[in-house]
Write a protein that holds these residues in place. Structure first.
Motif, mmCIF file in Angstrom:
data_model
loop_
_atom_site.group_PDB
_atom_site.id
_atom_site.type_symbol
_atom_site.label_atom_id
_atom_site.label_comp_id
_atom_site.label_asym_id
_atom_site.label_seq_id
_atom_site.Cartn_x
_atom_site.Cartn_y
_atom_site.Cartn_z
ATOM 1 N N GLN A 173 -5.800 -16.452 27.283
ATOM 2 C CA GLN A 173 -4.878 -17.327 27.996
ATOM 3 C C GLN A 173 -3.691 -17.768 27.139
ATOM 4 O OE1 GLN A 173 -7.089 -20.482 30.057
ATOM 5 N NE2 GLN A 173 -7.348 -19.030 31.728
ATOM 6 N N ASP A 174 -2.638 -18.175 27.849
ATOM 7 C CA ASP A 174 -1.440 -18.768 27.257
ATOM 8 C C ASP A 174 -0.687 -17.820 26.332
ATOM 9 O OD1 ASP A 174 -1.657 -21.324 28.540
ATOM 10 O OD2 ASP A 174 -3.313 -21.767 27.200
ATOM 11 N N THR A 175 -0.629 -16.536 26.705
ATOM 12 C CA THR A 175 0.115 -15.576 25.891
ATOM 13 C C THR A 175 1.624 -15.832 25.936
ATOM 14 O OG1 THR A 175 -0.009 -14.073 27.786
ATOM 15 C CG2 THR A 175 -1.595 -13.736 26.014
ATOM 16 N N ARG A 176 2.100 -16.604 26.897
ATOM 17 C CA ARG A 176 3.537 -16.907 26.928
ATOM 18 C C ARG A 176 3.922 -17.948 25.874
ATOM 19 N NH1 ARG A 176 5.639 -20.414 31.935
ATOM 20 N NH2 ARG A 176 7.137 -21.025 30.333
ATOM 21 N N LEU A 177 2.917 -18.528 25.185
ATOM 22 C CA LEU A 177 3.222 -19.508 24.138
ATOM 23 C C LEU A 177 4.107 -18.916 23.049
ATOM 24 C CD1 LEU A 177 -0.010 -21.593 23.392
ATOM 25 C CD2 LEU A 177 2.168 -22.409 24.305
ATOM 26 N N ASP A 178 3.903 -17.641 22.732
ATOM 27 C CA ASP A 178 4.699 -17.019 21.666
ATOM 28 C C ASP A 178 6.190 -17.063 22.002
ATOM 29 O OD1 ASP A 178 2.587 -15.013 19.848
ATOM 30 O OD2 ASP A 178 1.908 -15.843 21.741
ATOM 31 N N SER A 179 6.525 -16.667 23.224
ATOM 32 C CA SER A 179 7.937 -16.676 23.609
ATOM 33 C C SER A 179 8.442 -18.098 23.838
ATOM 34 C CB SER A 179 8.168 -15.819 24.861
ATOM 35 O OG SER A 179 7.350 -16.257 25.920
ATOM 36 N N ASP A 180 7.586 -18.975 24.382
ATOM 37 C CA ASP A 180 7.975 -20.386 24.552
ATOM 38 C C ASP A 180 8.297 -21.020 23.204
ATOM 39 O OD1 ASP A 180 7.607 -20.191 27.241
ATOM 40 O OD2 ASP A 180 5.764 -21.369 27.324
ATOM 41 N N CYS A 181 7.469 -20.691 22.214
ATOM 42 C CA CYS A 181 7.666 -21.233 20.867
ATOM 43 C C CYS A 181 8.958 -20.702 20.255
ATOM 44 C CB CYS A 181 6.474 -20.883 19.991
ATOM 45 S SG CYS A 181 6.609 -21.468 18.286
ATOM 46 N N LEU A 186 14.441 -21.902 18.644
ATOM 47 C CA LEU A 186 15.859 -21.533 18.707
ATOM 48 C C LEU A 186 16.742 -22.731 19.065
ATOM 49 C CD1 LEU A 186 17.867 -19.109 18.567
ATOM 50 C CD2 LEU A 186 17.531 -18.869 21.035
ATOM 51 N N ILE A 187 16.250 -23.610 19.945
ATOM 52 C CA ILE A 187 17.051 -24.768 20.374
ATOM 53 C C ILE A 187 16.693 -26.034 19.604
ATOM 54 C CG2 ILE A 187 17.376 -23.797 22.676
ATOM 55 C CD1 ILE A 187 15.289 -25.772 23.720
ATOM 56 N N GLY A 188 15.916 -25.870 18.515
ATOM 57 C CA GLY A 188 15.611 -27.001 17.646
ATOM 58 C C GLY A 188 14.538 -27.938 18.158
ATOM 59 N N LYS A 189 13.662 -27.443 19.065
ATOM 60 C CA LYS A 189 12.594 -28.284 19.603
ATOM 61 C C LYS A 189 11.223 -27.627 19.415
ATOM 62 C CE LYS A 189 15.530 -30.496 23.077
ATOM 63 N NZ LYS A 189 15.716 -30.820 24.518
ATOM 64 N N GLY A 190 11.081 -26.919 18.308
ATOM 65 C CA GLY A 190 9.860 -26.155 18.088
ATOM 66 C C GLY A 190 8.840 -26.817 17.189
ATOM 67 N N SER A 191 8.947 -28.127 16.986
ATOM 68 C CA SER A 191 8.000 -28.797 16.088
ATOM 69 C C SER A 191 6.564 -28.728 16.614
ATOM 70 C CB SER A 191 8.403 -30.263 15.884
ATOM 71 O OG SER A 191 8.448 -30.949 17.124
ATOM 72 N N TRP A 192 6.410 -28.612 17.937
ATOM 73 C CA TRP A 192 5.073 -28.594 18.540
ATOM 74 C C TRP A 192 4.325 -27.280 18.273
ATOM 75 C CZ3 TRP A 192 4.123 -24.671 22.006
ATOM 76 C CH2 TRP A 192 5.233 -24.026 22.547
ATOM 77 N N GLU A 195 2.317 -23.884 14.068
ATOM 78 C CA GLU A 195 1.221 -22.973 13.724
ATOM 79 C C GLU A 195 1.391 -21.625 14.422
ATOM 80 O OE1 GLU A 195 -3.515 -23.399 12.843
ATOM 81 O OE2 GLU A 195 -2.755 -24.354 14.669
ATOM 82 N N VAL A 196 1.812 -21.648 15.684
ATOM 83 C CA VAL A 196 2.052 -20.405 16.411
ATOM 84 C C VAL A 196 3.181 -19.622 15.750
ATOM 85 C CG1 VAL A 196 2.870 -19.431 18.599
ATOM 86 C CG2 VAL A 196 1.190 -21.281 18.614
ATOM 87 N N ARG A 197 4.234 -20.328 15.352
ATOM 88 C CA ARG A 197 5.381 -19.671 14.720
ATOM 89 C C ARG A 197 5.000 -19.034 13.386
ATOM 90 N NH1 ARG A 197 8.310 -23.767 14.610
ATOM 91 N NH2 ARG A 197 8.349 -24.340 12.411
ATOM 92 N N LEU A 198 4.184 -19.731 12.608
ATOM 93 C CA LEU A 198 3.844 -19.242 11.275
ATOM 94 C C LEU A 198 2.738 -18.186 11.295
ATOM 95 C CD1 LEU A 198 3.913 -22.579 9.223
ATOM 96 C CD2 LEU A 198 5.664 -20.793 9.322
#
Length: 248
Positions: A173-181, A186-192, A195-198
């Motif tokens: 589930q939630d495979t769209r998290l990668d693109s959401d992240c 990109l718009i400076g709101k990725g603090s949440w 872990e997904v980003r790294l």
């Protein structure tokens, strides 16, 4: 954010499941009719109730085993309330509640249709018991809604996919998290999603899973179930097409 984007209530319970995916999974469960569903990531229990109530309607003895590594129920409920901060009017007027607080939670446990388990399904003792339960079931579905980190998703896959029966499903589930992240960053709101980003998220996990030659021997990535065209789990519906090895 729209409330419908946060999740659709079913049976008076907040599920945190999108409108399209709840319809897709409801249809999928009725088609496969598993008598055992293994859920990784209970959180506030809404999805577990949704699965159990749906399964109960075609098999009164169908069971959901739902795992969560966090034993702090108050903390989990607090996080869910933060997600649903726009839905307070619904809770007051329509008696919609979170799963762990809903009467169905205790009712389904008492009837044997729902068993919450604190701990990891990867733990050797818990995994051994899980394999025993799966061997007794006619049809098994696995839903991975846990850590949402690539390496953990892949470990869950290797441990739990052998339990899935022929023509049944393993849902990442939630495979769209990668693109959401990526967009949030990109718009400076990725603090949440640090872990997904790294570490990579569920979409990268699915890419690693389906890119393995052994996957194609026994599985397929079933995009046909995404007929609504909008899903939180793009590419995450994995269907078993062959059974060449017994669960271990």
């Amino acid at each position: 954010m729209l409330d419908a984007g946060i999740g659709l209530p079913w049976f008076g319970v907040h599920t945190q499941m999108s409108v399209t995916d709840s319809a897709t999974i409801h249809q999928l469960l009725w088609r496969v009719q598993p008598d055992l569903l293994i859920e990784i990531g209970t959180m506030c229990g809404g999805s577990a109730i949704f699965y159990a109530r749906t399964m109960q309607s075609y098999n009164p003895r169908a069971r959901v085993l739902t795992y969560d590594t966090n034993s702090n129920v108050a903390y989990r409920l607090k996080r869910c309330r933060a997600f649903h901060r726009h839905s307070e009017h619904d809770t007051r007027h329509n008696r919609t509640a979170f799963g762990l607080e809903h009467p169905s939670w205790s009712q389904l446990q008492a009837s044997g249709n729902l068993q919450p388990i604190i701990g990891s399904a990867l733990d050797s003792t818990l995994h051994e018991k899980l394999v025993e339960e799966a061997r007794k079931a006619r049809a098994v579905v696995v839903v991975d809604d846990g850590a949402h980190v690539k390496d953990v998703n892949v470990r869950h896959w290797h441990a739990l996919s052998p339990l899935v029966t022929m023509d049944s499903y393993y849902i990442v589930q939630d495979t769209r998290l990668d693109s959401d992240c990526a967009y949030a960053t990109l718009i400076g709101k990725g603090s949440w999603c640090k872990e997904v980003r790294l570490k990579g998220g569920p979409a990268l996990a699915v890419a690693a899973i389906v890119g393995n030659a052994s996957f194609r021997d026994e599985w397929m990535q079933d995009r046909s179930v995404e007929e609504w065209g909008v899903t939180q789990h793009p590419g995450g519906y994995l269907r078993r097409t062959q059974v060449r090895s017994a669960p271990t």
